[in-house]
Each structure stands twice: as C-alpha cells, then as structure tokens.
Design a protein around this motif. Structure first.
Motif, PDB file in Angstrom:
ATOM      1  N   VAL A 365       0.840  -1.197  -0.180  1.00  0.00           N
ATOM      2  CA  VAL A 365      -0.116  -0.070  -0.046  1.00  0.00           C
ATOM      3  C   VAL A 365       1.018   1.341  -0.120  1.00  0.00           C
ATOM      4  CG1 VAL A 365      -1.792  -1.098   1.054  1.00  0.00           C
ATOM      5  CG2 VAL A 365      -0.501   0.058   2.476  1.00  0.00           C
ATOM      6  N   GLU A 366       0.330   2.336  -0.452  1.00  0.00           N
ATOM      7  CA  GLU A 366       1.264   3.456  -0.821  1.00  0.00           C
ATOM      8  C   GLU A 366       1.030   4.361   0.594  1.00  0.00           C
ATOM      9  OE1 GLU A 366       0.392   6.130  -3.972  1.00  0.00           O
ATOM     10  OE2 GLU A 366       2.544   6.326  -4.438  1.00  0.00           O
ATOM     11  N   ALA A 367       1.922   5.105   0.919  1.00  0.00           N
ATOM     12  CA  ALA A 367       1.793   5.858   1.943  1.00  0.00           C
ATOM     13  C   ALA A 367       2.868   7.323   1.804  1.00  0.00           C
ATOM     14  CB  ALA A 367       2.473   5.234   3.334  1.00  0.00           C
ATOM     15  N   ILE A 368       2.130   8.222   2.101  1.00  0.00           N
ATOM     16  CA  ILE A 368       2.885   9.702   1.850  1.00  0.00           C
ATOM     17  C   ILE A 368       3.878   9.655   3.154  1.00  0.00           C
ATOM     18  CG2 ILE A 368       1.228  10.513   0.568  1.00  0.00           C
ATOM     19  CD1 ILE A 368       0.588  12.635   2.566  1.00  0.00           C
ATOM     20  N   ASN A 369       5.131  10.498   2.676  1.00  0.00           N
ATOM     21  CA  ASN A 369       6.266  10.313   3.592  1.00  0.00           C
ATOM     22  C   ASN A 369       5.956  11.720   4.649  1.00  0.00           C
ATOM     23  OD1 ASN A 369       7.567   7.970   3.025  1.00  0.00           O
ATOM     24  ND2 ASN A 369       8.589   9.165   1.242  1.00  0.00           N
ATOM     25  N   ASN A 370       5.325  12.639   4.050  1.00  0.00           N
ATOM     26  CA  ASN A 370       5.402  13.833   5.058  1.00  0.00           C
ATOM     27  C   ASN A 370       4.227  14.869   4.334  1.00  0.00           C
ATOM     28  OD1 ASN A 370       5.325  16.060   6.592  1.00  0.00           O
ATOM     29  ND2 ASN A 370       7.593  16.398   6.627  1.00  0.00           N
ATOM     30  N   PRO A 371       3.021  14.910   5.069  1.00  0.00           N
ATOM     31  CA  PRO A 371       1.934  15.753   4.545  1.00  0.00           C
ATOM     32  C   PRO A 371       2.486  17.373   4.446  1.00  0.00           C
ATOM     33  CG  PRO A 371       1.460  14.976   6.622  1.00  0.00           C
ATOM     34  CD  PRO A 371       2.556  14.252   6.111  1.00  0.00           C
ATOM     35  N   GLU A 372       3.581  17.801   5.263  1.00  0.00           N
ATOM     36  CA  GLU A 372       4.103  19.032   5.323  1.00  0.00           C
ATOM     37  C   GLU A 372       4.940  19.342   4.258  1.00  0.00           C
ATOM     38  OE1 GLU A 372       2.916  21.190   7.792  1.00  0.00           O
ATOM     39  OE2 GLU A 372       1.381  19.806   8.255  1.00  0.00           O
ATOM     40  N   ASP A 373       5.511  18.019   3.597  1.00  0.00           N
ATOM     41  CA  ASP A 373       6.459  18.312   2.615  1.00  0.00           C
ATOM     42  C   ASP A 373       6.296  17.694   1.513  1.00  0.00           C
ATOM     43  OD1 ASP A 373       8.855  18.699   1.100  1.00  0.00           O
ATOM     44  OD2 ASP A 373      10.111  17.892   2.476  1.00  0.00           O
ATOM     45  N   PRO A 374       5.468  18.011   0.271  1.00  0.00           N
ATOM     46  CA  PRO A 374       5.161  17.154  -0.565  1.00  0.00           C
ATOM     47  C   PRO A 374       6.357  16.779  -1.314  1.00  0.00           C
ATOM     48  CG  PRO A 374       4.143  19.403  -0.879  1.00  0.00           C
ATOM     49  CD  PRO A 374       4.988  19.190   0.277  1.00  0.00           C
ATOM     50  N   GLY A 375       7.528  17.470  -1.421  1.00  0.00           N
ATOM     51  CA  GLY A 375       8.601  16.873  -2.051  1.00  0.00           C
ATOM     52  C   GLY A 375       9.357  15.615  -1.348  1.00  0.00           C
ATOM     53  N   ALA A 376       8.785  15.254  -0.229  1.00  0.00           N
ATOM     54  CA  ALA A 376       9.396  13.957   0.400  1.00  0.00           C
ATOM     55  C   ALA A 376       8.778  12.876   0.154  1.00  0.00           C
ATOM     56  CB  ALA A 376       8.822  14.317   1.867  1.00  0.00           C
ATOM     57  N   GLY A 377       7.906  12.963  -1.204  1.00  0.00           N
ATOM     58  CA  GLY A 377       7.568  11.746  -1.808  1.00  0.00           C
ATOM     59  C   GLY A 377       6.602  10.639  -1.131  1.00  0.00           C
ATOM     60  N   THR A 378       6.637   9.468  -1.501  1.00  0.00           N
ATOM     61  CA  THR A 378       5.738   8.340  -0.933  1.00  0.00           C
ATOM     62  C   THR A 378       6.585   7.231  -0.845  1.00  0.00           C
ATOM     63  OG1 THR A 378       5.175   7.745  -3.215  1.00  0.00           O
ATOM     64  CG2 THR A 378       3.482   9.141  -2.015  1.00  0.00           C
ATOM     65  N   ARG A 379       6.282   5.942  -0.190  1.00  0.00           N
ATOM     66  CA  ARG A 379       6.792   4.861  -0.001  1.00  0.00           C
ATOM     67  C   ARG A 379       5.540   3.859   0.167  1.00  0.00           C
ATOM     68  NH1 ARG A 379       5.678   6.840   4.540  1.00  0.00           N
ATOM     69  NH2 ARG A 379       5.216   5.473   6.479  1.00  0.00           N
ATOM     70  N   THR A 380       5.969   2.689  -0.233  1.00  0.00           N
ATOM     71  CA  THR A 380       4.930   1.305  -0.011  1.00  0.00           C
ATOM     72  C   THR A 380       5.483   0.713   1.143  1.00  0.00           C
ATOM     73  OG1 THR A 380       6.331  -0.119  -1.167  1.00  0.00           O
ATOM     74  CG2 THR A 380       4.592   1.130  -2.467  1.00  0.00           C
ATOM     75  N   LEU A 381       4.261   0.033   1.824  1.00  0.00           N
ATOM     76  CA  LEU A 381       4.215  -0.620   3.032  1.00  0.00           C
ATOM     77  C   LEU A 381       3.572  -1.859   2.662  1.00  0.00           C
ATOM     78  CD1 LEU A 381       2.440   1.920   5.692  1.00  0.00           C
ATOM     79  CD2 LEU A 381       4.963   1.032   5.757  1.00  0.00           C
ATOM     80  N   PRO A 382       4.090  -2.931   3.316  1.00  0.00           N
ATOM     81  CA  PRO A 382       3.278  -4.341   3.161  1.00  0.00           C
ATOM     82  C   PRO A 382       2.360  -4.556   4.016  1.00  0.00           C
ATOM     83  CG  PRO A 382       5.557  -4.467   4.388  1.00  0.00           C
ATOM     84  CD  PRO A 382       5.280  -3.106   3.956  1.00  0.00           C
ATOM     85  N   PHE A 383       1.084  -5.095   3.524  1.00  0.00           N
ATOM     86  CA  PHE A 383      -0.023  -5.327   4.319  1.00  0.00           C
ATOM     87  C   PHE A 383      -0.117  -7.020   4.024  1.00  0.00           C
ATOM     88  CE2 PHE A 383      -4.529  -5.916   5.003  1.00  0.00           C
ATOM     89  CZ  PHE A 383      -4.746  -5.317   5.815  1.00  0.00           C
ATOM     90  N   SER A 384      -0.463  -7.436   5.223  1.00  0.00           N
ATOM     91  CA  SER A 384      -0.847  -9.103   5.085  1.00  0.00           C
ATOM     92  C   SER A 384      -1.762  -9.384   6.227  1.00  0.00           C
ATOM     93  CB  SER A 384       0.604  -9.691   5.255  1.00  0.00           C
ATOM     94  OG  SER A 384       1.033  -9.562   6.631  1.00  0.00           O
ATOM     95  N   ARG A 385      -1.936 -10.728   6.186  1.00  0.00           N
ATOM     96  CA  ARG A 385      -3.081 -11.086   7.000  1.00  0.00           C
ATOM     97  C   ARG A 385      -3.069 -10.991   8.557  1.00  0.00           C
ATOM     98  NH1 ARG A 385      -5.322 -16.417   9.099  1.00  0.00           N
ATOM     99  NH2 ARG A 385      -7.232 -16.819   8.435  1.00  0.00           N
ATOM    100  N   VAL A 386      -1.510 -11.195   9.089  1.00  0.00           N
ATOM    101  CA  VAL A 386      -1.192 -10.773  10.394  1.00  0.00           C
ATOM    102  C   VAL A 386      -0.752  -9.347  10.631  1.00  0.00           C
ATOM    103  CG1 VAL A 386      -0.354 -11.870  12.614  1.00  0.00           C
ATOM    104  CG2 VAL A 386      -1.307 -13.458  10.743  1.00  0.00           C
ATOM    105  N   LEU A 387      -1.328  -8.684  11.637  1.00  0.00           N
ATOM    106  CA  LEU A 387      -0.800  -7.528  11.823  1.00  0.00           C
ATOM    107  C   LEU A 387      -0.403  -7.266  13.188  1.00  0.00           C
ATOM    108  CD1 LEU A 387      -3.532  -5.617   9.829  1.00  0.00           C
ATOM    109  CD2 LEU A 387      -1.326  -6.255   8.876  1.00  0.00           C
ATOM    110  N   TYR A 388       0.194  -6.212  13.484  1.00  0.00           N
ATOM    111  CA  TYR A 388       0.095  -5.468  14.931  1.00  0.00           C
ATOM    112  C   TYR A 388      -0.347  -4.293  14.951  1.00  0.00           C
ATOM    113  CZ  TYR A 388       3.803  -9.428  16.036  1.00  0.00           C
ATOM    114  OH  TYR A 388       4.014 -10.428  16.163  1.00  0.00           O
ATOM    115  N   VAL A 389      -1.196  -3.971  15.976  1.00  0.00           N
ATOM    116  CA  VAL A 389      -1.758  -2.667  16.300  1.00  0.00           C
ATOM    117  C   VAL A 389      -1.320  -2.360  17.854  1.00  0.00           C
ATOM    118  CG1 VAL A 389      -3.735  -2.795  14.786  1.00  0.00           C
ATOM    119  CG2 VAL A 389      -3.861  -3.364  17.103  1.00  0.00           C
TER     120      VAL A 389
END
Ligand code: ATP
Ligand code: MG
Length: 565
Positions: A365-389
């Motif tokens: 899934v795509e995640a933005i790096n810093n909403p205060e700095d559009p130049g900081a770009g995005t990255r991806t995060l793995p999502f799967s069946r077992v998570l931690y919260v």
C-alpha cells in the motif's frame, strides 16, 4: 512574517554596541565565547554562544573561541573536543581563532610580577581557612593578613620560588592588594595565583602555580583585543576587579556587558551539578538524551534549528527569569513537524489476524512520507493477514467517544483498509488480551468506502511478517519538580530526580523502511511522537529515542469528560 522567520531584533547589548561604534569608542566588534573545559556545553551555553557569535556576525565582526583553562585539576581534552562539536552543530565557526588562556600563562606571570613591583600584589602565607576567615562577610569588613606588608623584594623572591616548585600546594598564594574593607567581596585582596602541583592538559608540568579565573579572564580578553566581553549577570560584581587589573597594568580595556543567564523549568543547568548526575550514575553520561547538554539534546533528536528558534524567541534581557520548558518543546515540535518523515511503529504490539484475508498474500500500500512536505514523496508498506496494532488502541469495554478498536467496532488502518473486530482472544491463565480476530472490507483500500460510511478512528499498524524489531526509549523530565532546586534542608537537587524519567520498551515493531534509519534524522512515529535512531543501534539491532510526544489529544478528551461527568 511566519513565526519562525529570523528577525534582527534589537536588545540592550546590540544597542550598546551600536552606540560604541557610532561614538568611536570602538571601531570594530570582536567578541569571544569563553568556556571552561570542565564539562559539556548545555542549553544555557547555547544562549551565550548565540549572543557572542551572533552579535559579532551581525556587526561584521569576529568571535573567538577561547578556552578558559586555568584549573588543571578539572579540565580535560575530552571536553575541549566536545565543546567544538557543539558550537559547530549550532552553526557557528571560529575559523582559526581557537585560543587558550593557558597560552597566556607566561604573559600573566610577567604581569603579576609587575603588580608586585608596583606594590599592588603580595604573597600571603595564611592557610585557605584563615584566608576565608579574614575575608569577613557582607556588611562586615575583612581583616588584613599579617603578610600583607611584605616588602616588594620578599614578595618577588617568594613568588619566584612558588613558581620554581619549592613549596607545597596551599602553603602560599599571590593576592592583589586592593581593599579588605570593600563592600564588594571580589575586591578584598582576591587570590591571583595558587600552587597546584598538577599536570595541565596543554602546558603539561611546565607550571606548578596557576592563575585564578578572575586574574586570567579580563587579561585574556585584553590580549585578544576583545571589544565587547559579553557574559552572564553573575560577573557584574567581578567587573570592578577586572577593571582594577586592567587599569593597574595600563593595558587595552574591553567593555564588559552582562546579560541574564538562561534558566528552564524542570532543568538543572550547571556543569558542576551535571557532572554530579554523570558521576552518580543518575544518567548514562554527558550525552544522555535526558541531559540538557547540547550533545544529549542532539542525541535525543533536537535539531540545531529548533534550538536557534528557541533562543531567538527568548531574546536577551538583563533581568533573570525562568523560561517554561514548554516553549523549547514547542519550538522543537514546530521544526520536527516540517522535516520528520512519517512512519509506522507499534510500541506495545497486539496481534491482529484478518480472518477473511488470504493466507500468504502480501499487498503493497502506498503511504505519503510527510504531508507538510510534498517533496518528501511516498513509499510502500506491506499489508498482510497478520498485523500488529497498539495495545492501547483496543478496549474491551470502551468508554464514551472511543473511536478505536473494541468488540464489533470498525476502524480504518492508515493507508490500508477498514477492519472490524469480531473476536477477542485471551490468555486463559492471565485473562490478558493476546489477539484480535478481525475482518476487513476489501472495498475500502486506501482508507475510504464506496458507500461513504463513516469510520472515525484511524490506527497505525505494521505487518507482522515484515516488521522489524526495535527497542524504544521513552523519556520524561529528569525531575519531578518544575524547580529542581526546591528541596528540604539537607538535600540537594538529586532528591527531586524522577524515578520514571526513562522507560525502555523492548518488544516494539516498526515498519521495514526503517532499516535504513540514521541517527540525527527525525522521524514521526504516527500518532506517537517524534523519534530518532540512537547511536547504540548496531548490527541490525535498532534502538530509538523518543524525542518528544505529539500533543496527547486523548488525554485532553478524557480530562474534559471527567470534568463534564
Ligand atoms: P555552569 O554555570 O553551567 O557551571 P559556567 O558558567 O561555569 O557554567 P563557563 O564555561 O564559564 O561555564 O561558561 C562559558 C560562558 O557561558 C560564560 O560566558 C557564561 O557566562 C555562559 N553561560 C553559562 N551558563 C549560562 C546560562 N545558563 N545562560 C547563558 N549563558 C551561560
Ligand atoms: Mg561560570
């Protein structure tokens, strides 16, 4: 103008210097920062540095770095090195102007001889206790030493022999002959030299007599052609003594201007006391992230910019006051908010199994790096069946206005899907919640649903199979009292040490992109605060410091609810 924009605010020091230039009293500006290398620099020193270097810069002048290294028993090269690193970190540069009072020892000795020859200095042979006794007190005149009227020849002979190493430590001192009845204690025949058979960090064993700070300081300023000798208020009472020395020697005279030292709530700023914390094992060292030293603050994640903004906001005044540490923290948050990459970390993990998510499937899934700095770009995060919260994002019996997980409740997982808690798994023996079994809505990828239904809570999470293990150190104030010096009689500030100033969490799970984290790079762990990698991290073992929390909105809501109830 934005809040953080630099202003060339004026103050009484800047005004005085401008006047001196206009009147021709001085034709240039030369300042100095004069640390004694007997400890690491703290945030109070940063104020002095910003004044000394900053003012010189503004007036097109120069600022020297001068180590006031007159006490061989307390000074170390470790401190000399650390001091330079800290000044550079604050963004200032002394170029080739690195000086040492110890370089002036020969000159100071000659000047002392001159004062003896003028009948203005004498060798005293009272013991240290007697000297103290003879000094008198406030409103009570001192008593003259029986040795005060030694002849010039005898004084010259004794002083020379003190230097030659003929006498034991403490057997004689050289004193200025001023006025034992002066209302200013500093003028009651202050000591200029004491015998100390000790190795000096620079001059080695060349000397066994060492100048006192007060005898060295003003003359060092004079030698360096300092125009404005800026220092903290406590030196105001020393100024008449510095003037006396310069006048008696008839040498170049700088102008001393005093300003109020920085004091902060929940903070002790005094090298002597900071050394006590280090030596007493109350902290891990001078650069412990709980210390108000610049090295500690840097390690904790303070940026140089945040410190500078803070110093600009407090300004320069004559009257001493105590600054609320919340202002420093505010400047820090303001700066980190602009620059910190947002990432996901779960400090106290609670396992979540998405029962309707295919086993073995991984999505990015795509995640933005810093909403205060559009130049900081995005990255991806793995999502799967077992998570931690986060454990505290779940309550089996939720209070009013609880928008996080609870049995039957739906929440949004940041950047991913909506999930609904269907079942709570507990440890049979302890009754502790060990797992939540949830379902997800595949239509909600990215964090919104086609039917537009409302989900108020958004939680951070990590994928169990992909998360990295980390230790996290949470810091609180070192003291339980805003004024750490407020103690009962017979105690010192260590009585107010906060036993919970450090909490270490060892089971944290962080998103895989943090494998490349580096010390000094600010991060925001979403919803938790600002963090940075600690230099203790090694061989894939990650250790993070919490620099500062975000504002805790839930605590505010709970307080408001309690008030309303
Ligand atoms: P401490 O009081 O922490 O033991 P110090 O005054 O002995 O420090 P120095 O090495 O003599 O440390 O200080 C170097 C310079 O920093 C001095 O000019 C001093 O006036 C200034 N300074 C020290 N503490 C503060 C403070 N709290 N606020 C502003 N300036 C300070
Ligand atoms: Mg001092």
């Amino acid at each position: 103008m934005t809040e953080t924009e630099t202003t060339t605010a004026t103050d009484f020091i800047r005004e005085a210097i401008a006047e001196d230039l206009a009147s021709g009293r001085y034709d240039r500006v030369r300042t100095r920062f004069p640390p004694e290398p007997n400890g690491y620099l703290h945030i109070g020193h940063a104020k002095a540095i910003a004044i000394d270097f900053g003012i010189a810069q503004e007036f097109g002048g120069l600022c020297n770095l001068r180590y006031d290294d007159t006490n061989p028993t307390k000074e170390e090269t470790e401190y000399v090195k650390a001091i330079k690193e800290d000044i550079r970190w604050l963004g200032f540069d002394w170029e080739d102007r690195e000086f040492y009072a110890s370089d002036y020892f020969d000159q100071l000795y000659e000047w002392a001889v001159q004062l003896i020859e003028k009948g203005k200095a004498y060798v005293d042979s009272l013991s240290a206790e007697e000297i103290k006794e003879y000094r008198g007190g406030f409103g009570e005149p001192g008593k003259e030493s029986p040795y005060r009227n030694r002849s010039v020849a005898e004084n010259l002979d004794l002083f020379e022999r003190m230097r030659a190493g003929e006498f034991e430590d403490g057997s004689h001192v050289l004193r200025a002959k001023i006025d034992m009845a002066s209302g200013n204690m500093n003028l009651r025949d202050p000591i200029m030299y004491r015998i100390l058979h000790a190795e000096h960090h620079r001059s080695g064993d060349k000397w066994c007599i060492y100048p006192m700070y007060d005898w060295a300081h003003g003359q060092s300023d004079s030698i360096e052609g300092i125009t404005h000798s800026l220092c903290t208020q406590e030196y105001e009472d020393h100024r008449p003594l510095y003037d006396w020395f310069l006048d008696e020697l008839a040498i170049y005279h700088p102008r001393q201007i005093e300003f109020a030292p920085l004091n902060l709530t929940y903070t002790v700023l005094s090298k002597r006391n900071l050394l006590k914390l280090v030596q007493g094992g109350h902290v891990r060292g001078w650069d412990d992230p709980r210390m108000p030293t610049l090295s500690g603050m840097r390690r904790r994640g303070y940026t140089s910019e945040a410190v500078q903004t803070f110093l600009q906001r407090i300004g320069v005044a004559k009257t001493e006051s105590v600054v609320d540490i919340a202002l420093l923290e505010h400047c820090l948050r303001e700066d980190l908010n602009k620059r910190a990459r947002r990432v996901m970390a779960v400090l106290r993990p609670l396992r979540v199994v998405i029962t309707n998510y295919p086993e073995g499937q991984v999505e990015q899934v795509e995640a933005i790096n810093n909403p205060e700095d559009p130049g900081a770009g995005t990255r991806t995060l793995p999502f799967s069946r077992v998570l931690y919260v986060e454990q505290n994002d779940f309550r089996e019996d939720p209070p009013r206005k609880w928008f996080r997980l609870a049995p039957g409740r739906e929440v949004r997982l940041k950047h991913a899907y909506y999930i609904t808690c269907q079942e709570v798994v507990k440890d049979e023996a302890s009754g502790e919640v060990v797992e939540l079994r949830c379902t997800y809505d595949p239509e909600t990828r990215g964090g919104s649903s086609p039917d537009g239904r409302k989900v108020r809570g958004t939680l951070h999470w990590v994928s169990a199979a992909h998360a990295l293990d980390a230790k996290v150190r949470l810091y609180d104030y070192l003291y339980t009292k805003a004024d750490p010096y407020e103690v009962e009689e017979g105690h010192d500030f260590t009585a107010n040490l906060n036993p919970d100033s450090l909490q270490i969490l060892t089971q944290c799970k962080i998103e895989p992109s943090l494998a490349d984290a580096a010390p000094g790079v600010p991060l925001q762990f979403l919803r938790l605060g600002y963090f940075c990698l600690d230099p203790d991290s090694a061989n894939g073992k990650l250790v993070f410091n919490r620099t500062i929390t975000l504002r805790d909105t839930w605590a505010r809501i709970e307080r408001a609810q309690k008030r309303g109830a």
